[in-house]
Write a protein that holds these residues in place. Structure first.
Motif, PDB file in Angstrom:
ATOM      1  N   GLU A 153     -28.680  -6.301  19.264  1.00 48.16           N
ATOM      2  CA  GLU A 153     -29.618  -5.382  20.352  1.00 48.16           C
ATOM      3  C   GLU A 153     -29.906  -4.217  18.807  1.00 48.16           C
ATOM      4  O   GLU A 153     -28.767  -3.717  18.440  1.00 48.16           O
ATOM      5  CB  GLU A 153     -29.053  -4.826  20.913  1.00 48.16           C
ATOM      6  CG  GLU A 153     -30.039  -4.410  21.480  1.00 48.16           C
ATOM      7  CD  GLU A 153     -31.702  -4.815  21.733  1.00 48.16           C
ATOM      8  OE1 GLU A 153     -32.395  -4.442  22.134  1.00 48.16           O
ATOM      9  OE2 GLU A 153     -31.432  -5.970  22.708  1.00 48.16           O
ATOM     10  N   VAL A 154     -31.603  -4.801  18.130  1.00 47.38           N
ATOM     11  CA  VAL A 154     -32.172  -3.200  17.893  1.00 47.38           C
ATOM     12  C   VAL A 154     -33.094  -3.019  17.329  1.00 47.38           C
ATOM     13  O   VAL A 154     -34.041  -2.634  16.735  1.00 47.38           O
ATOM     14  CB  VAL A 154     -31.890  -4.048  15.803  1.00 47.38           C
ATOM     15  CG1 VAL A 154     -30.197  -4.073  15.209  1.00 47.38           C
ATOM     16  CG2 VAL A 154     -32.004  -5.044  15.913  1.00 47.38           C
ATOM     17  N   GLY A 155     -33.287  -2.470  18.599  1.00 49.41           N
ATOM     18  CA  GLY A 155     -34.377  -1.796  19.811  1.00 49.41           C
ATOM     19  C   GLY A 155     -34.476  -0.507  19.172  1.00 49.41           C
ATOM     20  O   GLY A 155     -33.641   0.449  18.750  1.00 49.41           O
ATOM     21  N   LEU A 156     -35.205  -0.227  19.498  1.00 50.27           N
ATOM     22  CA  LEU A 156     -35.320   0.843  19.080  1.00 50.27           C
ATOM     23  C   LEU A 156     -34.883   2.154  20.048  1.00 50.27           C
ATOM     24  O   LEU A 156     -34.271   3.590  19.297  1.00 50.27           O
ATOM     25  CB  LEU A 156     -36.670   1.650  19.646  1.00 50.27           C
ATOM     26  CG  LEU A 156     -38.108   1.930  17.992  1.00 50.27           C
ATOM     27  CD1 LEU A 156     -39.147   2.052  19.460  1.00 50.27           C
ATOM     28  CD2 LEU A 156     -37.698   2.258  17.028  1.00 50.27           C
ATOM     29  N   GLY A 157     -34.229   1.606  21.244  1.00 47.27           N
ATOM     30  CA  GLY A 157     -33.588   2.569  21.968  1.00 47.27           C
ATOM     31  C   GLY A 157     -31.881   2.419  21.518  1.00 47.27           C
ATOM     32  O   GLY A 157     -31.293   2.849  21.218  1.00 47.27           O
ATOM     33  N   ALA A 158     -31.508   1.490  21.228  1.00 50.12           N
ATOM     34  CA  ALA A 158     -30.330   0.777  20.171  1.00 50.12           C
ATOM     35  C   ALA A 158     -29.297   0.952  18.859  1.00 50.12           C
ATOM     36  O   ALA A 158     -29.031   2.053  18.913  1.00 50.12           O
ATOM     37  CB  ALA A 158     -29.974  -0.477  20.803  1.00 50.12           C
ATOM     38  N   LEU A 159     -31.296   1.645  18.599  1.00 51.49           N
ATOM     39  CA  LEU A 159     -30.612   2.326  16.972  1.00 51.49           C
ATOM     40  C   LEU A 159     -30.306   3.839  17.279  1.00 51.49           C
ATOM     41  O   LEU A 159     -29.879   3.812  15.988  1.00 51.49           O
ATOM     42  CB  LEU A 159     -32.404   1.672  16.174  1.00 51.49           C
ATOM     43  CG  LEU A 159     -32.289   0.461  15.804  1.00 51.49           C
ATOM     44  CD1 LEU A 159     -33.651   0.484  14.842  1.00 51.49           C
ATOM     45  CD2 LEU A 159     -31.391  -0.187  14.642  1.00 51.49           C
ATOM     46  N   ARG A 160     -31.048   4.474  18.020  1.00 49.54           N
ATOM     47  CA  ARG A 160     -30.388   5.499  18.476  1.00 49.54           C
ATOM     48  C   ARG A 160     -28.487   5.673  18.129  1.00 49.54           C
ATOM     49  O   ARG A 160     -28.219   6.522  18.159  1.00 49.54           O
ATOM     50  CB  ARG A 160     -30.836   6.517  19.209  1.00 49.54           C
ATOM     51  CG  ARG A 160     -32.025   6.066  19.388  1.00 49.54           C
ATOM     52  CD  ARG A 160     -32.698   7.662  20.746  1.00 49.54           C
ATOM     53  NE  ARG A 160     -33.710   7.442  20.824  1.00 49.54           N
ATOM     54  CZ  ARG A 160     -34.802   6.732  21.077  1.00 49.54           C
ATOM     55  NH1 ARG A 160     -34.782   5.745  21.436  1.00 49.54           N
ATOM     56  NH2 ARG A 160     -36.649   7.156  21.590  1.00 49.54           N
ATOM     57  N   THR A 161     -28.164   4.859  18.855  1.00 46.69           N
ATOM     58  CA  THR A 161     -26.836   4.642  19.029  1.00 46.69           C
ATOM     59  C   THR A 161     -25.934   3.893  17.990  1.00 46.69           C
ATOM     60  O   THR A 161     -24.698   4.322  17.710  1.00 46.69           O
ATOM     61  CB  THR A 161     -26.089   4.563  20.321  1.00 46.69           C
ATOM     62  OG1 THR A 161     -26.194   3.485  21.047  1.00 46.69           O
ATOM     63  CG2 THR A 161     -26.293   5.773  21.196  1.00 46.69           C
ATOM     64  N   LEU A 162     -27.063   3.199  17.250  1.00 46.45           N
ATOM     65  CA  LEU A 162     -25.827   1.807  16.789  1.00 46.45           C
ATOM     66  C   LEU A 162     -25.831   2.347  15.584  1.00 46.45           C
ATOM     67  O   LEU A 162     -25.362   1.685  14.373  1.00 46.45           O
ATOM     68  CB  LEU A 162     -27.060   0.962  16.452  1.00 46.45           C
ATOM     69  CG  LEU A 162     -26.756  -0.568  15.476  1.00 46.45           C
ATOM     70  CD1 LEU A 162     -25.377  -1.144  16.537  1.00 46.45           C
ATOM     71  CD2 LEU A 162     -27.889  -1.841  16.537  1.00 46.45           C
ATOM     72  N   ILE A 163     -27.019   3.010  14.300  1.00 43.79           N
ATOM     73  CA  ILE A 163     -27.538   3.438  13.603  1.00 43.79           C
ATOM     74  C   ILE A 163     -26.903   4.608  12.986  1.00 43.79           C
ATOM     75  O   ILE A 163     -27.326   6.293  13.921  1.00 43.79           O
ATOM     76  CB  ILE A 163     -28.045   3.004  12.515  1.00 43.79           C
ATOM     77  CG1 ILE A 163     -27.648   1.865  12.550  1.00 43.79           C
ATOM     78  CG2 ILE A 163     -28.760   3.760  11.089  1.00 43.79           C
ATOM     79  CD1 ILE A 163     -29.741   0.863  12.053  1.00 43.79           C
ATOM     80  N   GLY A 164     -25.450   5.022  12.558  1.00 42.85           N
ATOM     81  CA  GLY A 164     -25.515   6.912  11.878  1.00 42.85           C
ATOM     82  C   GLY A 164     -26.293   7.050  10.574  1.00 42.85           C
ATOM     83  O   GLY A 164     -25.488   6.527   9.928  1.00 42.85           O
ATOM     84  N   PRO A 165     -26.034   7.977  10.620  1.00 43.38           N
ATOM     85  CA  PRO A 165     -25.938   8.909   8.494  1.00 43.38           C
ATOM     86  C   PRO A 165     -25.137   8.276   7.377  1.00 43.38           C
ATOM     87  O   PRO A 165     -25.094   8.081   6.532  1.00 43.38           O
ATOM     88  CB  PRO A 165     -25.542  10.591   8.951  1.00 43.38           C
ATOM     89  CG  PRO A 165     -25.774  10.520   9.897  1.00 43.38           C
ATOM     90  CD  PRO A 165     -25.871   9.504  10.991  1.00 43.38           C
ATOM     91  N   ALA A 166     -23.690   7.858   8.393  1.00 43.27           N
ATOM     92  CA  ALA A 166     -22.089   6.892   7.659  1.00 43.27           C
ATOM     93  C   ALA A 166     -22.430   5.435   7.345  1.00 43.27           C
ATOM     94  O   ALA A 166     -22.320   5.890   5.825  1.00 43.27           O
ATOM     95  CB  ALA A 166     -20.805   7.288   7.781  1.00 43.27           C
ATOM     96  N   ASP A 167     -23.258   5.272   8.369  1.00 43.85           N
ATOM     97  CA  ASP A 167     -24.097   3.572   7.750  1.00 43.85           C
ATOM     98  C   ASP A 167     -24.862   3.591   6.679  1.00 43.85           C
ATOM     99  O   ASP A 167     -24.141   2.395   5.786  1.00 43.85           O
ATOM    100  CB  ASP A 167     -24.208   2.818   9.539  1.00 43.85           C
ATOM    101  CG  ASP A 167     -23.162   3.754  10.038  1.00 43.85           C
ATOM    102  OD1 ASP A 167     -22.239   2.781   9.952  1.00 43.85           O
ATOM    103  OD2 ASP A 167     -24.025   3.970  11.158  1.00 43.85           O
ATOM    104  N   LEU A 168     -25.835   4.985   7.608  1.00 47.96           N
ATOM    105  CA  LEU A 168     -26.884   4.579   5.738  1.00 47.96           C
ATOM    106  C   LEU A 168     -26.160   4.584   4.942  1.00 47.96           C
ATOM    107  O   LEU A 168     -26.620   4.294   3.020  1.00 47.96           O
ATOM    108  CB  LEU A 168     -27.764   5.324   6.309  1.00 47.96           C
ATOM    109  CG  LEU A 168     -28.874   4.861   7.389  1.00 47.96           C
ATOM    110  CD1 LEU A 168     -29.476   6.019   7.618  1.00 47.96           C
ATOM    111  CD2 LEU A 168     -29.654   3.310   7.070  1.00 47.96           C
ATOM    112  N   GLU A 169     -25.509   5.430   4.652  1.00 45.05           N
ATOM    113  CA  GLU A 169     -24.686   6.263   3.096  1.00 45.05           C
ATOM    114  C   GLU A 169     -24.126   5.064   2.504  1.00 45.05           C
ATOM    115  O   GLU A 169     -23.625   4.994   1.064  1.00 45.05           O
ATOM    116  CB  GLU A 169     -23.514   7.260   3.558  1.00 45.05           C
ATOM    117  CG  GLU A 169     -23.296   7.931   2.045  1.00 45.05           C
ATOM    118  CD  GLU A 169     -24.172   8.400   1.297  1.00 45.05           C
ATOM    119  OE1 GLU A 169     -23.695   8.041   0.296  1.00 45.05           O
ATOM    120  OE2 GLU A 169     -25.371   9.513   1.478  1.00 45.05           O
TER     121      GLU A 169
END
Length: 659
Positions: free
Chosen positions: A143-159
C-alpha cells in the motif's frame, strides 16, 4: 493492440514538430490529462512513456506498469496514478529485471536497493513473469497511498534508496529576475539546465537536424541565415549517440536522461553518413569524421539518413521529413528546391530541375508556376499524410502572398539573379505573416471575431470574467479590484483612431457613420489579405501594439489614485498579450496618437476618461523595466505571473465565446 485501444508513445527525445505541430502532445493531454470529470472514451487508451513522464506532466492514469526505479523516481511515477483521487483503488505493477537493474546504466545500484526495500515490506516473494503470458496475479501487494506513505517512508529510506544527488548551482534572485523577463528575453540568457539536471550532465550533447541536402558549406550558411534551425526541427542526443548514428551503428543504451555514459566498446573506423555541422559560433563545415563532432554542435543530415519517426528518436533507418518551411517563424518562407518539390509532389526531381534551368522565365513567374504545379500534384496524391497536408496549406498561403507581390525571391548559389537548378529559389514573405501569429499574440487574432464586438461590451465582459476568477481564487479585495480595472482598461488602446479605421476595414466613412468603437472587427482572421489591406489603408504601422496605447491611457486614468495599485494595473494592461515583460517591441519611436471619443468606452468604476483624446505614446515604454522589477519584488515572480494569467485568460475565454 491498436485495434482494441488507442496507443500513444511519449519520449523526451522528440522533435517539437511531431510533438506539438502534429498533435501528439494534444492527443496525450486529451486522453490522459488530470481532469474532473474524465473525458468520455469509446475504448481504452494506453500511454507508453519513458522517464519524461516523471516531471512536469499533469497526467492521470487508472493503472500503471513500470520498470523498477530508485525510490524517489518511483514515487514521481506513482504521482501519475489516480492523480486526482477520483477512484477508490488504483494499482501499479513494478517489474524488476535482475540482469539489467542490479547495476543500471543511469541509476547504478539504487534500483536494486529500492527493490530490496520493497521486498522487506511484503509478506510473500515476487512472482516470476512468464514472457509468453505475463501476469501480475499472485504478486505481493504494498500500500503506497498518501496515508500509508507517511509511515512507510522515512528520511533514512530516501537516503538509502533515492537516486544519487547531483551538484547544482545556487539559485539566486538575479537568475530569477532574468528568467522572468520573457519579452524580450535577456541576451545572454542564463541556461536553466544546470539548475534542473546538475552541473555534471554526464555525456555532452549535440543536436541533429534533417534538411534536404546542399552541396557546400557556403550554400548551407546562406540557407541558415535565411532559415535558422529551430528547436521544432531538431532533437538533442548524447555526443556518442550521434557519432554511432553517423557510422550506422545502433543507438545503444540511450535514455531520456543526460547521465547515460558512453558504451565502452568504442567507435569503429569506416564510412559514415554525409553531414554538415553548424558550430556554436554559427560557422558551417562539411563533416570529415564523426570523431570531429563537438558538444553543442548541430549536425545537418539528409532526410534519408533516418534516425527519427513520428514519436521521436530511433537511431535507425527511415525517412525523416524536412520541416524547415513548416515550423513557426516570424517571417514565412519556402524553398522551391527540386528535392523538396519532388517529395511533396511525388514527381521526379528532374521535372523541377529542368524547369529551374529555364533562363528566360522571369523569377516571379517561374516561382508561381513551380508552386502551382507542386500544389496540384501534391493534392492529387493518394498518400497525403499530416506533414504533406501542412505543406500544401503553407504552399497555398505563400502562393497567395506571391500573387500579391509580398514575396522576396532569391536564387541561392545562382548567378545574374538566375537560380542554380539544384538549389532552386527561396521565397520570403515581407513583414510578419498575420496567419503565422499564433494564440493571442497577433492583432489579426486579438481583433477579429465572426461578428463585430463593441469595445465597451468587450471591456465589461473581460472585467467581469477576470473578477470572477480572482474571487474564486480568494485573492485579497485590493488585488481583485486591480484585476477588474485591468479588464476594463486592457483594450482601451484600440480606441486609437488609426486602429479603429483598421477595424472598420480601413474605411473612414464607415467608421464615422457607425458611431461604434470596436474591439473586434467582424473580419475573418484567416483572410490575411483583407486585414492587411485594412491596416495599410488606416496608416497603422506594421507591428503596432494596441497595448502600448492602453498602458498609456491606464497610467493617465489612474494618476493620483491611492485605492488601487496603479503600477500593477498598468502592467497587467500592458502585458495582457505576453509582451511588456518588461518591454514592448520598438515601433516608430515616440508618437502622438488620437483616440476616438472615450465616453462610449466602458471603464467601469473609473471616472469618465478626460484629457486623453491625444497622447504621446512611447511604444517601447522605457519605464517598463523599473515597473516590472518593482512589481516582481512586490508580488513575487510567480505571484505577478499569476495575476497576469488571470487577465490574459479572461480575455482569451471571453473572445472565444464570441466565435
Amino acid at each position: 493492440m491498436g485495434d482494441r485501444a488507442d496507443v500513444e508513445l511519449l519520449i523526451g527525445r522528440c522533435r517539437g514538430f511531431e510533438r506539438e505541430q502534429l498533435g501528439l502532445a494534444e492527443r496525450i493531454r486529451g486522453a490522459f490529462a488530470a481532469a474532473d470529470p474524465r473525458p468520455d472514451r469509446d475504448r481504452p487508451a494506453i500511454l507508453v512513456a519513458t522517464q519524461t513522464i516523471e516531471v512536469g506532466a499533469d497526467l492521470d492514469v487508472d493503472a500503471l506498469v513500470t520498470e523498477a526505479a530508485p525510490l524517489d523516481v518511483l514515487l514521481q511515477r506513482l504521482g501519475r496514478l489516480n492523480r486526482l483521487g477520483l477512484r477508490e483503488r488504483a494499482e501499479a505493477v513494478c517489474v524488476f529485471a535482475p540482469g539489467v537493474h542490479e547495476d543500471d546504466a543511469v541509476y547504478g545500484d539504487r534500483i536494486a536497493r529500492t527493490w530490496r526495500w520493497m521486498r522487506q515490506r511484503v509478506d510473500t516473494e515476487p512472482v516470476a513473469l512468464d514472457p509468453r503470458r505475463p501476469s501480475a496475479e499472485g504478486a505481493p501487494f504494498l500500500e503506497v497511498g498518501l496515508g500509508a506513505l507517511r509511515t512507510l517512508i522515512g528520511p533514512a529510506d530516501l537516503e538509502e534508496c533515492a537516486a544519487e544527488r547531483v551538484d547544482v548551482p545556487i539559485l539566486v534572485a538575479p537568475y530569477l529576475d532574468a528568467w522572468a523577463r520573457t519579452s524580450p528575453a535577456p541576451d545572454p540568457d542564463q541556461p536553466v539546465g544546470p539548475f534542473l539536471h546538475g552541473l555534471d550532465r554526464g555525456a555532452p550533447e549535440v543536436s541533429i537536424c534533417w534538411r534536404a541536402a546542399l552541396p557546400s558549406a557556403a550554400a548551407w550558411e546562406s540557407e541558415l541565415e535565411a532559415l535558422p534551425i529551430r528547436d521544432e526541427e531538431r532533437v538533442d542526443v548524447p555526443l556518442w549517440t550521434a557519432r554511432r548514428f553517423l557510422r550506422g551503428i545502433g543507438p545503444g543504451p540511450l535514455a531520456d536522461l543526460e547521465a547515460v555514459a558512453e558504451p565502452g566498446e568504442g567507435e569503429p573506423e569506416g564510412p559514415h553518413l554525409a553531414a554538415f555541422v553548424q558550430h556554436v559560433d554559427g560557422s558551417v563545415e562539411r563533416l570529415a569524421d564523426p570523431a570531429a563532432v563537438r558538444p553543442g554542435d548541430t549536425l545537418i543530415v539528409d532526410p534519408g539518413a533516418g534516425g527519427h519517426d513520428a514519436w521521436g528518436w530511433t537511431g535507425g533507418p527511415g525517412e525523416v521529413p524536412d520541416v524547415a518551411d513548416l515550423v513557426p517563424r516570424s517571417r514565412s518562407a519556402m524553398r522551391l528546391r527540386p528535392a523538396l518539390l519532388a517529395w511533396a509532389s511525388g514527381e521526379d526531381a528532374s521535372v523541377f530541375r529542368s524547369r529551374l534551368a529555364d533562363r528566360d522565365a522571369p523569377l516571379r513567374e517561374l516561382a508561381q508556376d513551380l508552386l502551382t504545379q507542386a500544389i496540384a500534384m501534391a493534392r492529387a496524391r493518394e498518400d497525403t499524410g499530416p506533414i504533406l497536408g501542412r505543406w500544401i496549406e503553407h504552399a497555398e498561403r505563400i502562393s497567395q502572398d506571391l500573387a500579391e507581390g509580398r514575396v522576396r525571391i532569391t536564387a541561392p548559389g545562382g548567378s545574374d539573379a538566375r537560380p542554380d537548378p539544384d538549389l532552386g529559389l527561396l521565397l520570403e514573405v515581407r513583414g510578419r505573416a498575420i496567419g503565422d501569429q499564433a494564440g493571442d499574440e497577433g492583432e489579426a487574432t486579438t481583433s477579429t471575431a465572426p461578428v463585430a464586438v463593441a469595445l465597451s461590451r468587450h471591456s465589461e465582459d473581460v472585467a467581469r470574467r477576470a473578477r470572477e476568477v480572482a474571487e474564486a481564487l480568494a485573492l485579497p479585495p485590493d488585488l481583485v479590484r486591480a484585476i477588474e480595472l485591468a479588464g476594463f482598461l486592457h483594450d482601451v488602446g484600440k480606441a486609437e483612431r488609426r486602429f479603429q479605421l483598421m477595424l472598420h476595414r480601413g474605411d473612414p466613412d464607415r467608421f464615422d457613420a457607425s458611431g461604434v468603437v470596436l474591439a473586434k472587427s467582424g473580419m475573418d482572421a484567416a483572410d490575411r489579405r483583407a486585414f492587411r489591406r485594412a491596416r495599410e489603408l488606416a496608416g497603422l504601422p506594421s507591428g503596432w501594439r494596441h497595448e502600448a496605447v492602453s498602458s498609456a491611457v491606464a497610467a493617465h486614468a489612474l494618476r493620483g489614485r491611492s485605492d488601487v495599485d496603479a503600477l500593477l494595473v498598468q502592467h497587467l494592461v500592458a502585458a495582457h498579450h505576453g509582451c511588456a515583460r518588461p518591454l514592448l517591441p520598438p515601433v516608430d519611436g515616440l508618437a502622438r496618437v488620437q483616440l476616438a471619443p472615450l465616453a462610449e468606452v466602458s471603464v467601469g468604476p473609473l471616472e469618465p476618461l478626460a484629457g486623453v483624446e491625444e497622447l504621446e505614446v512611447d511604444h517601447v515604454d522605457w519605464s517598463g523595466p523599473r515597473r516590472f522589477t518593482t512589481l516582481c519584488r512586490r508580488y513575487g515572480w510567480w505571484g505577478l505571473a499569476l495575476l497576469e494569467a488571470i487577465v490574459r485568460l479572461a480575455d482569451i475565454a471571453v473572445s472565444e465565446e464570441y466565435r
